[in-house]
Design a protein around this motif. Structure first.
Motif, mmCIF file in Angstrom:
data_model
loop_
_atom_site.group_PDB
_atom_site.id
_atom_site.type_symbol
_atom_site.label_atom_id
_atom_site.label_comp_id
_atom_site.label_asym_id
_atom_site.label_seq_id
_atom_site.Cartn_x
_atom_site.Cartn_y
_atom_site.Cartn_z
ATOM 1 N N ALA A 53 10.653 3.013 -9.725
ATOM 2 C CA ALA A 53 10.281 3.313 -8.341
ATOM 3 C C ALA A 53 10.499 2.097 -7.434
ATOM 4 O O ALA A 53 10.951 2.244 -6.289
ATOM 5 N N GLN A 54 10.199 0.921 -7.924
ATOM 6 C CA GLN A 54 10.410 -0.281 -7.118
ATOM 7 C C GLN A 54 11.892 -0.532 -6.870
ATOM 8 O O GLN A 54 12.310 -0.882 -5.751
ATOM 9 N N VAL A 55 12.702 -0.336 -7.902
ATOM 10 C CA VAL A 55 14.145 -0.515 -7.751
ATOM 11 C C VAL A 55 14.717 0.537 -6.800
ATOM 12 O O VAL A 55 15.580 0.245 -5.967
ATOM 13 N N THR A 56 14.221 1.777 -6.907
ATOM 14 C CA THR A 56 14.689 2.836 -6.019
ATOM 15 C C THR A 56 14.267 2.569 -4.580
ATOM 16 O O THR A 56 15.030 2.818 -3.637
ATOM 17 N N SER A 57 13.060 2.058 -4.389
ATOM 18 C CA SER A 57 12.603 1.680 -3.055
ATOM 19 C C SER A 57 13.532 0.636 -2.434
ATOM 20 O O SER A 57 13.907 0.732 -1.258
ATOM 21 N N ASN A 58 13.921 -0.335 -3.236
ATOM 22 C CA ASN A 58 14.852 -1.358 -2.750
ATOM 23 C C ASN A 58 16.206 -0.750 -2.411
ATOM 24 O O ASN A 58 16.820 -1.095 -1.389
ATOM 25 N N ALA A 59 16.681 0.142 -3.267
ATOM 26 C CA ALA A 59 17.973 0.787 -3.021
ATOM 27 C C ALA A 59 17.943 1.572 -1.718
ATOM 28 O O ALA A 59 18.899 1.543 -0.930
ATOM 29 N N LEU A 60 16.845 2.281 -1.474
ATOM 30 C CA LEU A 60 16.715 3.049 -0.242
ATOM 31 C C LEU A 60 16.751 2.134 0.976
ATOM 32 O O LEU A 60 17.393 2.453 1.990
ATOM 33 N N ALA A 61 16.087 0.990 0.886
ATOM 34 C CA ALA A 61 16.100 0.040 2.001
ATOM 35 C C ALA A 61 17.515 -0.468 2.282
ATOM 36 O O ALA A 61 17.918 -0.604 3.447
ATOM 37 N N ALA B 64 23.052 -1.190 -5.752
ATOM 38 C CA ALA B 64 21.609 -0.951 -5.868
ATOM 39 C C ALA B 64 21.329 0.458 -6.370
ATOM 40 O O ALA B 64 20.429 0.673 -7.200
ATOM 41 N N LEU B 65 22.088 1.439 -5.899
ATOM 42 C CA LEU B 65 21.899 2.817 -6.351
ATOM 43 C C LEU B 65 22.287 2.990 -7.815
ATOM 44 O O LEU B 65 21.618 3.703 -8.574
ATOM 45 N N ILE B 66 23.369 2.347 -8.219
ATOM 46 C CA ILE B 66 23.822 2.467 -9.606
ATOM 47 C C ILE B 66 22.804 1.850 -10.567
ATOM 48 O O ILE B 66 22.507 2.410 -11.628
ATOM 49 N N VAL B 67 22.245 0.704 -10.196
ATOM 50 C CA VAL B 67 21.221 0.082 -11.025
ATOM 51 C C VAL B 67 19.992 0.988 -11.100
ATOM 52 O O VAL B 67 19.400 1.187 -12.171
ATOM 53 N N SER B 68 19.604 1.568 -9.957
ATOM 54 C CA SER B 68 18.454 2.470 -9.935
ATOM 55 C C SER B 68 18.710 3.698 -10.808
ATOM 56 O O SER B 68 17.827 4.135 -11.562
ATOM 57 N N LEU B 69 19.903 4.248 -10.732
ATOM 58 C CA LEU B 69 20.256 5.412 -11.545
ATOM 59 C C LEU B 69 20.187 5.086 -13.034
ATOM 60 O O LEU B 69 19.658 5.872 -13.838
ATOM 61 N N ALA B 70 20.706 3.929 -13.416
ATOM 62 C CA ALA B 70 20.689 3.544 -14.822
ATOM 63 C C ALA B 70 19.259 3.408 -15.336
ATOM 64 O O ALA B 70 18.926 3.873 -16.435
ATOM 65 N N ARG B 71 18.395 2.805 -14.545
ATOM 66 C CA ARG B 71 17.005 2.633 -14.971
ATOM 67 C C ARG B 71 16.272 3.974 -15.009
ATOM 68 O O ARG B 71 15.435 4.219 -15.886
ATOM 69 N N ALA B 72 16.584 4.827 -14.047
ATOM 70 C CA ALA B 72 15.943 6.151 -14.032
ATOM 71 C C ALA B 72 16.338 6.956 -15.259
ATOM 72 O O ALA B 72 15.513 7.656 -15.855
ATOM 73 N N ARG B 73 17.604 6.874 -15.646
ATOM 74 C CA ARG B 73 18.054 7.593 -16.841
ATOM 75 C C ARG B 73 17.347 7.086 -18.088
ATOM 76 O O ARG B 73 16.956 7.877 -18.954
ATOM 77 N N SER B 74 17.182 5.787 -18.198
ATOM 78 C CA SER B 74 16.499 5.227 -19.364
ATOM 79 C C SER B 74 15.036 5.659 -19.390
ATOM 80 O O SER B 74 14.501 6.046 -20.439
#
Length: 214
Positions: A187-195, A77-87
């Motif tokens: 932000a939604q993906v990061t929220s999920n990763a945090l959970a 979940a964190l890796i997916v969030s990181l990839a989207r944040a970078r884009s």
């Protein structure tokens, strides 16, 4: 509590995820092959998140690597969030160089560039720190997880702060729509990763016994 046994060497797990992420904005990091049906473990775990359907969608392709590991699930979940944040950060940086952009929009975009850069840094640090937590137990585990939870939470705040800069009707327009489309998704993906990080930490954080208790 005993440290959970990983289903495969962690370095191979990270390599698998990093190579399988297709970093293209149009596909929103969905691998360029049919997404397999999500495993029951992913579906049940994603119920702990604020956006469960998005959670399942993002992680379904990595069910074989995740298997039934809370650690691997949170890391994915964190890796997916990181990839989207970078884009999203790259998109906003390019937008800051666009011509014919209003001054107030340009200021908001430039602030967003800084916010998203901080978000990327925090998520990258979190990915590394969570990797270290899998090798530790006891107080070291608690320390690593406290760092991860703090940094992911800060990354989420950075993403929301970016969007706050476009508040008000005066900012309505194509620029706001373009930024919102990408940053809100992150932000939604990061929220999920945090959970999922919080879920992993709560399940495996060692139980402390108060002084004087048997």
């Amino acid at each position: 509590m005993a440290k959970p046994k990983p289903s495969l060497p962690f370095s191979f797990f990270l390599l698998f995820l990093l190579l399988s992420l297709t970093i293209t904005p149009s596909q929103s990091f969905v691998p360029n092959h049919p997404i397999p049906a999500p495993t029951s473990f992913i579906v049940s775990s994603c119920r702990a998140t604020r956006y469960p359907a998005l959670c399942v969608h993002c992680l379904a392709a990595y069910g074989g690597a995740i298997q039934r590991s809370d650690h691997h699930l949170a890391q994915a979940a964190l890796i997916v969030s990181l990839a989207r944040a970078r884009s999203a950060a790259s998109f906003v940086a390019k937008l800051s160089q666009a011509r014919r952009i209003k001054l107030r929009e340009l200021r908001a975009v430039r602030d967003c560039v800084e916010n998203m850069g901080d978000s990327v840094d925090g998520l990258a640090d979190s990915v590394r720190e969570l990797g270290r937590s899998g090798r530790d137990v006891g107080r070291d585990f608690t320390w690593h997880m406290s760092n991860v939870e703090t940094w992911v939470s800060a990354a989420l705040t950075d993403e929301n702060t970016c969007m706050n800069g476009f508040g008000g009707r005066a900012m309505d327009g194509a620029v706001k729509v373009a930024v919102r489309q990408r940053v809100v998704d992150v932000a939604q993906v990061t929220s999920n990763a945090l959970a999922l990080v919080n879920r992993f930490a709560s399940r495996h954080r060692p139980v402390t016994v108060a002084a004087g208790e048997p």
